[in-house]
Design a protein around this motif. Structure first.
Motif, short mmCIF file in Angstrom:
data_model
loop_
_atom_site.label_atom_id
_atom_site.label_comp_id
_atom_site.label_asym_id
_atom_site.label_seq_id
_atom_site.Cartn_x
_atom_site.Cartn_y
_atom_site.Cartn_z
N GLY A 91 -2.47 11.74 -2.34
CA GLY A 91 -3.26 11.76 -1.12
C GLY A 91 -4.16 10.56 -0.92
O GLY A 91 -4.90 10.51 0.06
N LEU A 92 -4.08 9.57 -1.82
CA LEU A 92 -4.93 8.38 -1.71
C LEU A 92 -4.07 7.15 -1.52
O LEU A 92 -2.98 7.04 -2.07
N GLN A 93 -4.58 6.21 -0.73
CA GLN A 93 -3.89 4.94 -0.55
C GLN A 93 -4.25 4.00 -1.69
O GLN A 93 -5.43 3.77 -1.96
N VAL A 94 -3.22 3.50 -2.38
CA VAL A 94 -3.44 2.57 -3.48
C VAL A 94 -2.53 1.36 -3.30
O VAL A 94 -1.49 1.44 -2.66
N THR A 95 -2.97 0.25 -3.88
CA THR A 95 -2.15 -0.97 -3.83
C THR A 95 -1.29 -1.03 -5.09
O THR A 95 -1.78 -0.86 -6.20
N GLU A 96 -0.02 -1.24 -4.87
CA GLU A 96 0.93 -1.23 -5.98
C GLU A 96 1.92 -2.38 -5.81
O GLU A 96 2.37 -2.68 -4.70
N ILE A 113 0.85 -1.19 0.00
CA ILE A 113 0.00 0.00 0.00
C ILE A 113 0.89 1.24 0.00
O ILE A 113 1.76 1.39 0.86
N VAL A 114 0.68 2.11 -1.00
CA VAL A 114 1.44 3.36 -1.09
C VAL A 114 0.45 4.52 -1.21
O VAL A 114 -0.73 4.32 -1.51
N GLN A 159 5.39 -4.07 -5.79
CA GLN A 159 6.78 -3.67 -5.62
C GLN A 159 7.68 -4.85 -5.95
O GLN A 159 7.57 -5.92 -5.34
N GLU A 160 8.56 -4.66 -6.91
CA GLU A 160 9.44 -5.74 -7.35
C GLU A 160 10.39 -6.18 -6.24
O GLU A 160 10.87 -5.38 -5.45
#
Length: 326
Positions: free
Chosen positions: A114-119, A109-110, A121-122
């Motif tokens: 200003g919004l929390q998004v799921t991304e 979660i990043v 990460q390698e």
């Protein structure tokens, strides 16, 4: 911030000039260093056969494993070759805490705008695969089975790596290189010295193109390395002291090989002993604190006897053996 990545080696260097090995070979290298290039250790002594094996890995894209007892400088050997080639290098220790997600990557979660998004990460494997980086797996024979099968997918020279979570196939960078170090050759803890090592899948061991063995250095070279690390001992009596220390270390290695000891003194321990001599100004006390107290109590009289042979001085542990014999 955009990461600057060197795309390929841009010069050839002479193995004879850079490593002091009598050969006409030339190997690719980078003219510029980046943050991932190890620092050059000017005191490091190269084993010619192992150096040539590692250089084959860099120049010919061979998968190279360096095997040997602890303290012989396996990982450092690869790093110091990379340092002289200005080749970016990353070490990963395959201890029990390294998981498949650490290697492959995971969703995190990043905060963006200003919004929390799921991304996604390698992990270190896809990151290194896409760059001219030498990836070193330390303690290779201690890796968990699920981790080892992740590595198996990249052991092929042109092996592609599939990120299932991303539906993406990663093609290795032409100058990506893969190395490993291990205390055993994949047969497990046969000697009893390396608890936690695994019996490795033979199909995986078969994928390593080159397996080099790194043994302890000759006495003169080991003395030179210790003196380079502890320059305060580089005078006549200091050199004699270091030579006696290395002689004790050699006896512990012979005792280990003969089955008399379960612990041996590595070059790393000899350097620690010499450094502790600078602190305590007493070789016997420094020896006890650096090595003897690590030994099994039953074996300490034997180690004390080794010390007496090389230094002509009795330790308390020597009297223990004498009293037990009486």
């Amino acid at each position: 911030m955009t990461e600057t990545v060197l795309t390929h080696p841009d010069r050839m260097v002479s193995v004879r000039e850079v490593f002091g090995i009598d050969t006409d070979l030339k190997v690719p290298a980078f003219a510029e260093r980046d943050d991932h290039v190890p620092d050059v250790d000017t005191a490091y002594r190269f084993n010619p056969d192992v150096t040539l094996a590692i250089l084959a890995g860099f120049s010919r894209n061979r998968r190279v494993m360096v095997q040997g007892l602890h303290g012989t400088g396996k990982s450092t050997h690869i790093e110091q070759v990379a340092a002289r080639l200005n080749w970016p290098c990353v070490r990963v220790n395959l201890d029990g805490h390294i998981s498949r997600l650490d290697l492959v990557g995971k969703d995190a979660i990043v905060v963006r705008d200003g919004l929390q998004v799921t991304e996604f990460q390698e992990g270190i494997v896809p990151w290194a695969l896409q760059r001219p980086v030498a990836l070193i797996f330390d303690e290779y024979d201690a890796g968990r089975p699920d981790v080892m099968f992740v590595i198996q997918r990249i052991l092929e020279r042109d092996g592609k790596f599939t990120l299932l979570d991303q539906n993406r196939v990663i093609h290795p960078h032409p100058w990506f290189r893969l190395f490993a170090t291990s205390n055993t050759v994949g047969l497990g803890n046969l000697s009893g010295l390396y608890h936690g090592t695994q019996v490795l899948n033979h199909a995986q061991m078969d994928r390593w193109n080159i397996v080099a063995t790194l043994n302890y250095l000759p006495r003169e070279e080991e003395v030179a390395i210790v003196l380079a690390r502890v320059p305060g001992k580089n005078y006549d009596k200091g050199r004699q002291l270091i030579a006696s220390m290395v002689a004790v270390a050699e006896l512990t290695r012979k005792g280990f090989a003969a089955g008399d000891l379960s612990t041996l003194m590595s070059p790393r321990t000899v350097i620690t002993w010499a450094e502790n001599c600078e602190i305590f100004r007493n070789p016997a006390l420094a020896f006890r604190l650096s090595f003897l107290n690590k030994c099994d109590e039953v074996e300490r009289p034997i180690v004390a006897e080794y010390y007496q042979r090389c230094f002509g001085e009795e330790l308390d542990e020597s009297w223990m053996r004498t009293s037990e014999a009486q």
